[in-house]
Design a protein around this motif. Structure first.
Motif, mmCIF file in Angstrom:
data_model
loop_
_atom_site.group_PDB
_atom_site.id
_atom_site.type_symbol
_atom_site.label_atom_id
_atom_site.label_comp_id
_atom_site.label_asym_id
_atom_site.label_seq_id
_atom_site.Cartn_x
_atom_site.Cartn_y
_atom_site.Cartn_z
ATOM 1 N N LEU A 14 67.867 37.515 50.554
ATOM 2 C CA LEU A 14 67.728 36.779 49.284
ATOM 3 C C LEU A 14 69.124 36.588 48.718
ATOM 4 N N THR A 44 59.457 45.100 46.661
ATOM 5 C CA THR A 44 58.750 43.868 46.300
ATOM 6 C C THR A 44 58.915 42.819 47.388
ATOM 7 N N THR A 45 60.125 42.729 47.897
ATOM 8 C CA THR A 45 60.376 41.744 48.950
ATOM 9 C C THR A 45 59.512 42.034 50.176
ATOM 10 N N LEU A 47 56.705 43.637 50.263
ATOM 11 C CA LEU A 47 55.307 43.352 49.914
ATOM 12 C C LEU A 47 55.021 41.850 50.005
ATOM 13 N N SER A 48 55.980 41.029 49.542
ATOM 14 C CA SER A 48 55.759 39.582 49.560
ATOM 15 C C SER A 48 55.651 39.062 50.986
ATOM 16 N N LEU A 53 53.030 36.014 50.799
ATOM 17 C CA LEU A 53 53.505 35.239 49.650
ATOM 18 C C LEU A 53 54.826 34.565 49.968
ATOM 19 N N ASP A 54 55.581 35.153 50.862
ATOM 20 C CA ASP A 54 56.884 34.594 51.210
ATOM 21 C C ASP A 54 57.029 34.609 52.723
ATOM 22 N N PHE A 88 49.723 42.830 40.231
ATOM 23 C CA PHE A 88 51.136 42.791 39.854
ATOM 24 C C PHE A 88 51.456 43.829 38.780
ATOM 25 N N ASP A 165 51.884 45.769 43.467
ATOM 26 C CA ASP A 165 53.321 45.983 43.254
ATOM 27 C C ASP A 165 53.520 46.709 41.934
#
Ligand SMILES: Nc1ncnc2c1ncn2[C@@H]1O[C@H](COP(=O)(O)OP(=O)(O)OP(=O)(O)O)[C@@H](O)[C@H]1O
Ligand SMILES: [Mg+2]
Lengths: 221, 429
Positions: A14, A44-45, A47-48, A53-54, A88, A165
């Motif tokens: 990121l 968080t990254t 998890l995404s 999600l990403d 969240f 999260d």
């Protein structure tokens, strides 16, 4: 085949921060997995990436046998709709919708019958103990109640895995514990697979399995 | 889906209400202003409507030396009959009527006298207003206007003296208030020409040839009024005699050409409006509305960025959200437009209840200034119902514009939604 998620060599940069670096992990069906790490460690990254999600920069994720790293955005959205529930830290409820509608939100695009939709939502609300709050709006609820709405919303489409999260990050200790207890009971009673991110040692201990992460790298396992 | 959009509309009512009101207001302005614009043009044609022609030609002349016998008013000086054939040759001229309008100062009374060619359009229209008796059968027959006849106790078959000549009243017509050029007595054109030719006073003031006339009504093709007018102006460009000014400020000898346009400025000034003003206001309204809607839209988007992110996170595809937003936007446009049309209908209905008064220039229907003791005798102002209509075609055009603008907005929103990253939702507070 007991693994519901098989992640291999996940990396994600990121900006110029390598937020996740060559992470490999498995999530077993019915497991309550905690991912723990200090602030900025890449929880968080990670998890995404796991929740779809990403997109990963490199590596591979097999989620219920499907390779989600090769999916386009629309397919990922559909995949999330079917298989993933997300909770969240800041609840992320829609302020203009009431409790019932917030819970039913993931069902809107399917637009089955309205009665069926709200029946399911009422059911989900009951399972988190909010049956008496259906017509309230988020700003009329306490933090703990809002988070329970979010959990009900995550449950509504009967997902394979619930990702949370820092679900207690914005709550006092007691309320936080109640939320974790709720997640645990869903895990135990309904056999839901749960992946929870936290920086709290005490909460992390509640999990069946703990993965520690530091600077984007898994440090135990 | 639509249910959700409706609900969103209700919840975000203040912002959306503003959008809807702005759209409605602009629609009302566009429709009403432009209907007004069309109505002005219609209204300016009203004085010509009854006379079945679109252009009137007159010539300015001298003021009679004294008030005796038959004379031509200074705004209706004699015109040579040779012009008639030349007018007929102009492209776009459908028909032509003409007459000789005289002021007759007799001992007993003053009478406006119009010599009519009963076979032309003007003659036929006057003839159709006959309420008693019949049209003149001979050069010594005359028609009396109802009001004039009443005032002077004139009955059918009675004799009336016009400039020393006896006429028999063969019929009564009712023309007052219906006609641009009103007269008291109507006779055959040839009779009027004889009266004029034999009037010493007139011959002293203006040279009058046997076949002269002094008013020409030109019926032009609706689409060619402008060209015909230009041609007429060229034909009558040079004053036939030099001189000073008439009492009404016209150049003696110069021709006056009246068209519906002659009334336009009068009517627009009545409503303090002109085409340019309408265009300006419409444009300002449109631009203002676009700005307000864009501003409110971008504000809404900032607010809803989080909402769209959440929707994406829980499994909405971009197109699922786009469908919602498109429905919301179009719903606002439709409600706003309908509101605007409804308000326009009310506004136009109210305006249609009003009347326009159009002052007929004295030059067109002259009456001696010193005889205006009874203002009813002259009808310098004619009142008509304001001819405003709800222009369906125009409101359809506005609908298309509103629709196009909302589509544009929808496209902008769609791009915006496409660009949102679901991932960001995890970092929202
Ligand atoms: N959009 C971004 N651009 C650049 N760097 C980013 C971006 N988002 C996150 N990072 C960085 O990536 C790293 C991992 O962030 P991440 O949010 O995954 O950490 P975290 O473990 O969830 O932290 P916290 O406990 O504070 O939520 C951090 O160093 C963070 O500063
Ligand atoms: Mg985090």
């Amino acid at each position: 085949m007991n693994e519901i998620i098989i992640a291999r060599n996940l990396s994600k940069t990121l900006g110029n921060v390598k937020a996740v670096s060559s992470v490999s992990l498995d999530v077993k069906k019915g497991e309550f997995l905690a991912i723990q790490g200090s602030s900025g460690s890449g929880k968080t990254t990670l998890l995404s990436l796991l929740s779809g999600l990403d997109k990963t920069d490199s590596g591979e994720i097999k989620f219920v046998g499907e390779d989600i790293t090769s999916m386009n955005e629309d397919d990922l959205a559909l995949f999330r709709r079917k298989n993933v529930g997300i909770v969240f830290q800041y609840y992320n409820l829609i302020p203009t919708l009431n409790v019932l509608e917030n819970i039913a939100l993931p069902l809107f695009p399917e637009s089955s019958s309205k009665e069926e939709m709200f029946e399911k939502a009422t059911h989900a609300a009951e399972s988190v103990g909010l049956a008496h709050r259906l017509n309230h709006y988020p700003n009329e609820l306490s933090g703990g109640e809002q988070q329970r709405v979010a959990i009900a919303r995550a449950l509504i489409n009967e997902p394979k895995v619930i990702f949370a999260d820092e679900p207690t990050g914005n709550l006092d200790t007691e309320t936080g514990r109640m939320i974790v207890d709720l997640l645990k009971s869903l895990n135990k009673e309904k056999g839901l697979t749960i992946v929870m991110v936290t920086h709290d040692d005490g909460l992390a201990k509640e999990a069946d399995k703990l993965i520690k992460i530091k600077d984007g790298v898994v440090t135990n396992e | 889906m639509i249910g959700y959009a409706l609900k969103e509309l209700r919840k975000r009512n203040r912002k959306y209400l503003l959008n809807i009101l702005v759209i409605g207001l602009v629609v009302v302005l566009l429709i009403t202003l432009n209907s007004l614009g069309i109505a002005f043009k219609e209204a300016s044609r009203l004085p010509f409507e009854n006379i079945h022609s679109s252009i009137i030609v007159q010539r300015n002349g001298n003021v009679p030396e004294n008030t005796s016998g038959a004379v031509t008013p200074c705004s209706l000086a004699p015109i040579k009959s040779e012009y008639l054939s030349q007018i007929n040759k102009i492209d776009g001229v459908k028909g032509m009527s003409y007459g000789l309008f005289l002021w007759v100062f007799d001992k007993d009374s003053f009478k406006r006298t119009l010599g009519v060619n009963w076979n032309d359009d003007r003659g036929k229209i006057i003839g159709s207003e006959l309420i008693e008796g019949s049209l003149p059968q001979s050069d010594t027959d005359a028609l009396a206007e109802r009001e004039y006849a009443q005032q002077h106790g004139l009955k059918l078959d009675q004799k009336v003296k016009v400039s020393g000549t006896d006429f028999t009243i063969s019929g009564i017509v009712e023309t007052s208030g219906k006609d641009v050029v009103s007269s008291d007595v109507y006779v055959n054109l040839s009779s009027a020409q004889s009266l004029a030719y034999n009037s010493k006073n007139l011959q002293d003031t203006e040279k009058f040839n046997r076949n002269d006339i002094n008013i020409i009504f030109v019926d032009a093709d609706q689409t060619k009024v402008k060209e015909v007018t230009d041609n007429l102006k060229a034909l009558f460009s040079s004053p036939t005699s030099n001189g000073g000014k008439t009492p009404t400020g016209q150049t003696t000898g110069a021709y006056s050409i009246y068209t519906p346009e002659s009334f336009e400025s009068q009517i627009s000034s009545l409503f303090l409006m002109s085409d340019r003003l309408i265009l300006t206001v419409s444009l300002v309204a449109l631009i203002g509305a676009v700005l307000i809607v864009i501003k409110s839209m971008s504000h809404t988007l900032m607010e809803r960025r989080k909402e769209f992110g959440i929707m994406k996170a829980v499994g909405f595809r971009s197109k699922d959200i786009q469908r919602e937003v498109a429905a919301e936007t179009l719903l606002q446009a439709i409600i706003g437009y309908s509101l605007g049309v409804a308000m326009s209908l009310v506004a136009i209905f109210a305006l249609a209840k009003t009347t326009v008064s159009i002052a007929i220039p004295w030059e067109m229907s002259p009456y001696p200034h010193f005889l205006t003791s009874n203002p009813n005798l002259i009808a310098p102002v004619q009142t008509y119902p304001f001819p405003i209509k709800f222009e369906a075609v125009y409101s359809a055009e506005v609908l298309i514009a509103v629709f196009a603008l909302s589509l544009l907005t929808v496209l902008v929103l769609m791009r915006y939604i496409n660009g949102l990253n679901a991932m960001e939702v995890l970092r929202y507070e």
